[in-house]
Design a protein around this motif. Structure first.
Motif, PDB file in Angstrom:
ATOM      1  N   PRO A  78       0.805  -1.229   0.000  1.00 28.20           N
ATOM      2  CA  PRO A  78       0.000   0.000   0.000  1.00 28.20           C
ATOM      3  C   PRO A  78       0.839   1.280   0.000  1.00 28.20           C
ATOM      4  CG  PRO A  78      -0.929  -1.578   1.526  1.00 28.20           C
ATOM      5  CD  PRO A  78       0.395  -2.144   1.091  1.00 28.20           C
ATOM      6  N   PHE A 137      -0.140   2.525  -3.127  1.00 30.09           N
ATOM      7  CA  PHE A 137      -1.570   2.746  -3.373  1.00 30.09           C
ATOM      8  C   PHE A 137      -2.252   2.718  -1.992  1.00 30.09           C
ATOM      9  CE2 PHE A 137      -5.772   0.823  -4.730  1.00 30.09           C
ATOM     10  CZ  PHE A 137      -6.183   1.873  -5.530  1.00 30.09           C
ATOM     11  N   ASP A 141      -5.000   3.390  -0.714  1.00 34.07           N
ATOM     12  CA  ASP A 141      -6.367   2.879  -0.523  1.00 34.07           C
ATOM     13  C   ASP A 141      -6.455   1.361  -0.638  1.00 34.07           C
ATOM     14  OD1 ASP A 141      -7.380   5.428  -0.186  1.00 34.07           O
ATOM     15  OD2 ASP A 141      -7.682   5.726  -2.347  1.00 34.07           O
ATOM     16  N   CYS A 142      -5.343   0.731  -0.845  1.00 30.00           N
ATOM     17  CA  CYS A 142      -5.330  -0.714  -1.125  1.00 30.00           C
ATOM     18  C   CYS A 142      -5.978  -1.530   0.001  1.00 30.00           C
ATOM     19  CB  CYS A 142      -3.875  -1.148  -1.314  1.00 30.00           C
ATOM     20  SG  CYS A 142      -3.697  -2.892  -1.606  1.00 30.00           S
ATOM     21  N   LYS A 143      -6.976  -2.346  -0.387  1.00 28.56           N
ATOM     22  CA  LYS A 143      -7.601  -3.228   0.612  1.00 28.56           C
ATOM     23  C   LYS A 143      -7.444  -4.699   0.212  1.00 28.56           C
ATOM     24  CE  LYS A 143     -10.931  -0.112   2.761  1.00 28.56           C
ATOM     25  NZ  LYS A 143     -11.063   1.042   1.872  1.00 28.56           N
ATOM     26  N   VAL A 154     -14.910   0.929  -7.994  1.00 27.24           N
ATOM     27  CA  VAL A 154     -13.658   0.412  -7.435  1.00 27.24           C
ATOM     28  C   VAL A 154     -12.484   1.168  -8.034  1.00 27.24           C
ATOM     29  CG1 VAL A 154     -12.216  -1.651  -7.196  1.00 27.24           C
ATOM     30  CG2 VAL A 154     -14.693  -1.876  -7.204  1.00 27.24           C
ATOM     31  N   LYS A 155     -11.602   1.594  -7.129  1.00 24.61           N
ATOM     32  CA  LYS A 155     -10.339   2.197  -7.610  1.00 24.61           C
ATOM     33  C   LYS A 155      -9.290   1.097  -7.627  1.00 24.61           C
ATOM     34  CE  LYS A 155     -10.101   5.789  -4.729  1.00 24.61           C
ATOM     35  NZ  LYS A 155      -9.330   6.762  -3.998  1.00 24.61           N
ATOM     36  N   TRP A 156      -8.478   1.081  -8.655  1.00 29.92           N
ATOM     37  CA  TRP A 156      -7.485   0.006  -8.731  1.00 29.92           C
ATOM     38  C   TRP A 156      -6.220   0.486  -9.431  1.00 29.92           C
ATOM     39  CZ3 TRP A 156      -6.414  -1.654 -13.810  1.00 29.92           C
ATOM     40  CH2 TRP A 156      -7.336  -1.243 -14.778  1.00 29.92           C
ATOM     41  N   LEU A 191      -6.579  -3.056  -5.236  1.00 32.91           N
ATOM     42  CA  LEU A 191      -7.869  -2.379  -5.336  1.00 32.91           C
ATOM     43  C   LEU A 191      -8.362  -1.947  -3.969  1.00 32.91           C
ATOM     44  CD1 LEU A 191     -10.594  -5.003  -6.288  1.00 32.91           C
ATOM     45  CD2 LEU A 191      -8.254  -5.606  -5.896  1.00 32.91           C
ATOM     46  N   ASP A 192      -9.296  -0.980  -3.983  1.00 34.26           N
ATOM     47  CA  ASP A 192      -9.750  -0.427  -2.704  1.00 34.26           C
ATOM     48  C   ASP A 192     -10.997  -1.139  -2.186  1.00 34.26           C
ATOM     49  OD1 ASP A 192     -11.686   0.524  -4.409  1.00 34.26           O
ATOM     50  OD2 ASP A 192     -11.595   2.602  -3.719  1.00 34.26           O
TER      51      ASP A 192
END
Ligand code: SF4
Ligand code: SF4
Length: 361
Positions: A66, A69, A71-73, A133-135, A180-181
């Motif tokens: 992360p 990124f 926001d990475c989940k 979704v943000k990726w 991805l978030d």
């Protein structure tokens, strides 16, 4: 339209298979536990000239993805098969004016193809579920710890030669990732080591560059030297390079998991049309010299650069020790009198230095 993570995950997996990925798994973002190994690798200079791997961003991201990124989940790890070099062995021997290419570079440049496939994958699943979704995707384009992530996602284990190895496809796979978030249920990590007592890759490595902690000393690895390294290749490596002009498949070829792995060219573009891993230097020379970047526009070979690739060709031709190969060396230097090429040619065409090659320690 669904935002159910289980459904999203099922769709991602099904669509990835439709798009030709052979393995797919999911992990949750976490600190990866290879920090001291990676740090030691960098501190002892085993990254050779790949100084970008020692940058602050790279160090942070290799340990905690992360960092790239925030926001990475979830992280999706994907594998796509490349040609198995065991199928491309040359029964008739290599022509003195041809060279051997690493099997991963026989098809269209994997960066190009896999980036496209990942975009298709995400847009298709997002369209179908309606999720916002943000990726962010990567295929050797970000400093991701792609092998450790693939282990976390259950795709395979890290073999003694440092590559990701899989039960189904051996190590003939490209790895790529999507962060991805959206939190997706993670898969079970692979906790077993299927190398066991085998040591074939370590024993077969022509430069003994595979280290006990499953990393490589890049300074001695023929893949590094022929692809990433800029400048002269030390003469101690010339003879051992043999017929290679781009990369080295030796530790892949000997691995039992690659000898029994399935070959499924599901993404056709990653495979060549003909069953050969040879490049005819003589025939290709005019294009290589005049239009290197255009000629290799869709090939990973571009990475070596024109001077680097011709340097490799000169070494291979010097190793052939035939009149035809010597003539082709003359042709390279007369058609492309770059100062470095003149320097390499002078060393390689010097008979005394050929006869007094330094031994590889
Ligand atoms: S690619 Fe070749 S030189 Fe590098 S570790 Fe494997 S066998 Fe050794
Ligand atoms: S050759 Fe043997 S030791 Fe090397 S990666 Fe394959 S199974 Fe592991």
């Amino acid at each position: 339209m669904s935002s159910n993570p289980e459904i999203f995950k099922k769709l991602i997996k099904a669509e990835a298979k439709n798009l030709g990925f052979c393995l797919i798994g999911i992990s949750a973002p976490q600190e990866l536990n290879h920090y001291s190994k990676y740090q030691n690798w960098i501190q002892t200079g085993k990254n050779a000239g790949m100084t970008y791997l020692a940058s602050k961003t790279a160090l942070e991201a290799k340990i905690f993805p992360p960092a790239l990124f925030p926001d990475c989940k979830s992280i999706i790890s994907l594998a796509a098969q490349f040609p198995n070099p065991n199928q491309y062995q040359n029964a008739t021997g290599t022509q003195p004016t041809s060279g051997i290419l690493a099997s991963y570079a026989l098809g269209t440049d994997y960066h190009e193809i896999l980036m496209q496939q990942m975009t298709l994958l995400m847009t298709s699943v997002i369209d179908r579920t309606g999720n916002e979704v943000k990726w962010m995707s990567a295929v050797d384009t970000l400093p991701m710890a792609e092998r450790e992530l693939a282990v976390q996602a259950g795709l395979g284990w890290i073999g003694k030669n440092g590559m990701l190895n899989t039960l189904e496809y051996g190590s003939t796979v490209f790895l790529s990732e999507i962060m991805l978030d959206l939190a997706l249920p993670p898969d079970e990590p692979q906790s077993k080591d299927f190398c066991g007592e085998c040591n074939l890759c370590v024993d077969a490595c022509p430069t003994h560059c595979i280290l006990p902690d499953r990393t490589l000393d890049a300074n001695r690895c023929l893949s590094y030297l022929t692809i990433e390294h800029r400048g002269e290749i030390p003469s101690a490596f010339h003879e051992v390079l043999g017929e290679r002009i781009f990369g080295c498949d030796t530790c892949i070829v000997v691995c039992p998991w690659n000898q029994k792995s399935k070959s499924e060219p599901r993404i056709q573009a990653l495979f060549p049309e003909s069953l050969t891993n040879q490049l005819d230097i003589k025939t290709s020379l005019p294009e290589i010299i005049e239009h290197f970047h255009r000629y290799f526009q869709h090939s990973a070979i571009r990475r070596a650069g024109k001077v680097g690739f011709l340097r490799n060709c000169l070494i291979r031709l010097a190793n052939a020790q035939t009149a035809n190969a010597d003539q082709l060396m003359d042709e390279i230097v007369s058609r492309f009198p770059h100062p470095d090429i003149i320097k390499y040619y002078a060393v390689l065409s010097n008979k005394d230095s050929r006869d007094n090659k330094k031994e590889l320690e």
